[in-house]
Design a protein around this motif. Structure first.
Motif, PDB file in Angstrom:
ATOM      1  N   PRO A 148       0.829  -1.209   0.000  1.00  0.00           N
ATOM      2  CA  PRO A 148       0.000   0.000   0.000  1.00  0.00           C
ATOM      3  C   PRO A 148       0.861   1.256   0.000  1.00  0.00           C
ATOM      4  N   PRO A 149       0.357   2.349  -0.554  1.00  0.00           N
ATOM      5  CA  PRO A 149       1.141   3.592  -0.555  1.00  0.00           C
ATOM      6  C   PRO A 149       1.339   4.173   0.843  1.00  0.00           C
ATOM      7  N   ARG A 150       0.479   3.796   1.782  1.00  0.00           N
ATOM      8  CA  ARG A 150       0.579   4.220   3.183  1.00  0.00           C
ATOM      9  C   ARG A 150      -0.251   3.268   4.036  1.00  0.00           C
ATOM     10  N   GLU A 151      -0.130   3.383   5.321  1.00  0.00           N
ATOM     11  CA  GLU A 151      -0.808   2.465   6.225  1.00  0.00           C
ATOM     12  C   GLU A 151      -2.318   2.669   6.186  1.00  0.00           C
ATOM     13  N   TYR A 152      -3.058   1.588   6.162  1.00  0.00           N
ATOM     14  CA  TYR A 152      -4.516   1.667   6.149  1.00  0.00           C
ATOM     15  C   TYR A 152      -5.046   1.983   7.552  1.00  0.00           C
ATOM     16  N   ASP A 153      -6.089   2.809   7.583  1.00  0.00           N
ATOM     17  CA  ASP A 153      -6.676   3.234   8.851  1.00  0.00           C
ATOM     18  C   ASP A 153      -7.804   2.263   9.240  1.00  0.00           C
ATOM     19  N   PHE A 154      -7.430   1.070   9.673  1.00  0.00           N
ATOM     20  CA  PHE A 154      -8.423   0.066  10.034  1.00  0.00           C
ATOM     21  C   PHE A 154      -9.180   0.429  11.315  1.00  0.00           C
ATOM     22  N   ASP A 155      -8.628   1.308  12.124  1.00  0.00           N
ATOM     23  CA  ASP A 155      -9.242   1.617  13.404  1.00  0.00           C
ATOM     24  C   ASP A 155     -10.304   2.716  13.322  1.00  0.00           C
ATOM     25  N   ALA A 156     -10.510   3.291  12.148  1.00  0.00           N
ATOM     26  CA  ALA A 156     -11.521   4.346  12.010  1.00  0.00           C
ATOM     27  C   ALA A 156     -12.911   3.771  12.276  1.00  0.00           C
ATOM     28  N   ASP A 157     -13.760   4.574  12.890  1.00  0.00           N
ATOM     29  CA  ASP A 157     -15.097   4.110  13.266  1.00  0.00           C
ATOM     30  C   ASP A 157     -16.156   4.531  12.255  1.00  0.00           C
ATOM     31  N   ARG A 158     -15.816   4.506  10.977  1.00  0.00           N
ATOM     32  CA  ARG A 158     -16.756   4.831   9.897  1.00  0.00           C
ATOM     33  C   ARG A 158     -16.942   3.602   9.005  1.00  0.00           C
ATOM     34  N   ASP A 159     -18.050   3.606   8.257  1.00  0.00           N
ATOM     35  CA  ASP A 159     -18.299   2.484   7.346  1.00  0.00           C
ATOM     36  C   ASP A 159     -17.388   2.524   6.128  1.00  0.00           C
ATOM     37  N   ALA A 160     -16.952   3.714   5.736  1.00  0.00           N
ATOM     38  CA  ALA A 160     -16.002   3.868   4.632  1.00  0.00           C
ATOM     39  C   ALA A 160     -15.087   5.037   4.940  1.00  0.00           C
ATOM     40  N   PHE A 194      -8.206  -1.843  -8.633  1.00  0.00           N
ATOM     41  CA  PHE A 194      -7.492  -1.448  -7.426  1.00  0.00           C
ATOM     42  C   PHE A 194      -6.334  -2.405  -7.190  1.00  0.00           C
ATOM     43  N   GLU A 195      -5.533  -2.112  -6.188  1.00  0.00           N
ATOM     44  CA  GLU A 195      -4.394  -2.954  -5.833  1.00  0.00           C
ATOM     45  C   GLU A 195      -4.158  -2.869  -4.328  1.00  0.00           C
ATOM     46  N   ALA A 196      -3.135  -3.581  -3.856  1.00  0.00           N
ATOM     47  CA  ALA A 196      -2.742  -3.551  -2.442  1.00  0.00           C
ATOM     48  C   ALA A 196      -3.922  -3.909  -1.534  1.00  0.00           C
ATOM     49  N   PHE A 197      -4.580  -5.006  -1.860  1.00  0.00           N
ATOM     50  CA  PHE A 197      -5.750  -5.459  -1.094  1.00  0.00           C
ATOM     51  C   PHE A 197      -5.320  -6.037   0.251  1.00  0.00           C
ATOM     52  N   ARG A 198      -6.052  -5.678   1.288  1.00  0.00           N
ATOM     53  CA  ARG A 198      -5.827  -6.255   2.608  1.00  0.00           C
ATOM     54  C   ARG A 198      -7.179  -6.543   3.268  1.00  0.00           C
ATOM     55  N   TYR A 199      -7.186  -7.620   4.068  1.00  0.00           N
ATOM     56  CA  TYR A 199      -8.387  -7.939   4.841  1.00  0.00           C
ATOM     57  C   TYR A 199      -8.003  -8.041   6.310  1.00  0.00           C
ATOM     58  N   ARG A 200      -8.794  -7.379   7.175  1.00  0.00           N
ATOM     59  CA  ARG A 200      -8.526  -7.472   8.614  1.00  0.00           C
ATOM     60  C   ARG A 200      -9.688  -8.183   9.298  1.00  0.00           C
ATOM     61  N   TYR A 201      -9.337  -9.247   9.997  1.00  0.00           N
ATOM     62  CA  TYR A 201     -10.327  -9.989  10.780  1.00  0.00           C
ATOM     63  C   TYR A 201     -10.772  -9.147  11.992  1.00  0.00           C
ATOM     64  N   PRO A 202     -11.926  -9.467  12.573  1.00  0.00           N
ATOM     65  CA  PRO A 202     -12.387  -8.742  13.766  1.00  0.00           C
ATOM     66  C   PRO A 202     -11.388  -8.784  14.914  1.00  0.00           C
ATOM     67  N   ASP A 203     -10.544  -9.834  14.981  1.00  0.00           N
ATOM     68  CA  ASP A 203      -9.565  -9.911  16.071  1.00  0.00           C
ATOM     69  C   ASP A 203      -8.302  -9.103  15.797  1.00  0.00           C
ATOM     70  N   GLY A 204      -8.233  -8.420  14.630  1.00  0.00           N
ATOM     71  CA  GLY A 204      -7.100  -7.563  14.322  1.00  0.00           C
ATOM     72  C   GLY A 204      -6.084  -8.155  13.361  1.00  0.00           C
ATOM     73  N   GLU A 205      -6.188  -9.435  13.011  1.00  0.00           N
ATOM     74  CA  GLU A 205      -5.242 -10.039  12.079  1.00  0.00           C
ATOM     75  C   GLU A 205      -5.468  -9.496  10.676  1.00  0.00           C
TER      76      GLU A 205
END
Length: 258
Positions: free
Chosen positions: A40-52, A90-101
């Motif tokens: 990814p070009p930068r770190e993904y903000d997985f902790d944001a509390d929005r739907d998108a 798109f590219e640089a796909f990531r998936y985060r599980y509910p436990d944070g993985e």
């Protein structure tokens, strides 16, 4: 001539139909693991509390994180005026599980997830044990005019690059209009509590206002000079007509002549 024209039209139609059938037969082109696993070009903000959550940058690359709670698939496409729906790339796909993985695209597929592309759309489908996670990826998008369909309904956020704003109405625009602007460090973040259709963010670099103001000042100066020059030429013409005695009266309107 008519027969040749008819044959040419039939040949073009046959080629177009063949190309369309080939596209559907091949699934519209594979999304490779190399594309999905790109950095990814930068770190993904997985902790944001929005739907998108979108983050725009001056390198014309955006990142987005979608919360898929309550969903098992995501249809991604872009609308075009003549070619209909087209798959979102798109590219640089990531998936985060509910436990944070967090896993890459190839790992996502290895665990039962799917990323498939057809001629009309790109599908992301979750495996049975992936409920409640988040997906993230990167794509091409300019901060000066960024648009996206609302692939998931709910709350949205778009963070502008440092030094960019939407405040000045002539060059800045945000849709839907029911938004608020938050300040996060040195950046503006546009937030909506509910989006159902699409979003549009037209932003400008704050230093651009100086250039815009200069262009506007030059335009006003040119308009004033042009008006004065026209009035001077008009007065000279009236004076020549007066000297020739051709229907010019002292009490006629200054802006016209006979």
């Amino acid at each position: 001539m008519n027969r040749r024209f008819a044959l040419a039209v039939a040949l073009v139609a046959l080629l177009a139909a063949g190309a369309g059938c080939l596209g559907y037969a091949t699934g519209g082109g594979e999304v490779t693991n190399e594309t999905l696993d790109a950095e990814p070009p930068r770190e993904y903000d997985f902790d944001a509390d929005r739907d998108a959550v979108f983050e725009l940058s001056t390198d014309a690359r955006y990142t987005v994180v979608y919360d898929l709670s309550g969903r098992d698939e995501l249809r991604l496409y872009r609308q075009t005026p003549y070619a209909g729906d087209q798959p979102l790339e798109f590219e640089a796909f990531r998936y985060r599980y509910p436990d944070g993985e967090v896993v890459t695209g190839s790992e996502f597929r290895a665990r039962g997830g799917e990323v498939d592309r057809t001629p009309d759309e790109t599908w992301i489908r979750l495996a049975d044990d992936m409920e409640g996670g988040k997906v993230a990826f990167s794509g091409a998008g300019s901060p000066r005019r960024f648009t996206s369909l609302a692939y998931v309904e709910g709350s949205y956020a778009v963070t502008l690059p440092p030094g960019f704003s939407t405040d000045f109405p002539l060059v800045g625009h945000v849709s839907p209009r029911s938004y608020e602007v938050e300040t996060v460090g040195d950046r503006d973040r546009i937030v909506w509590e509910e989006v159902t259709g699409s979003i549009v963010v037209q932003a400008y670099r704050e230093t651009d206002l100086t250039v815009f103001g200069g262009i506007l000042a030059v335009a006003v100066l040119v308009a004033v000079v042009g008006t004065l020059r026209f009035k001077r030429q008009l007065e000279e013409l009236r004076e020549r007509r007066r000297e020739m005695g051709v229907g010019v009266y002292d009490d006629e309107d200054d802006d016209g002549f006979l």
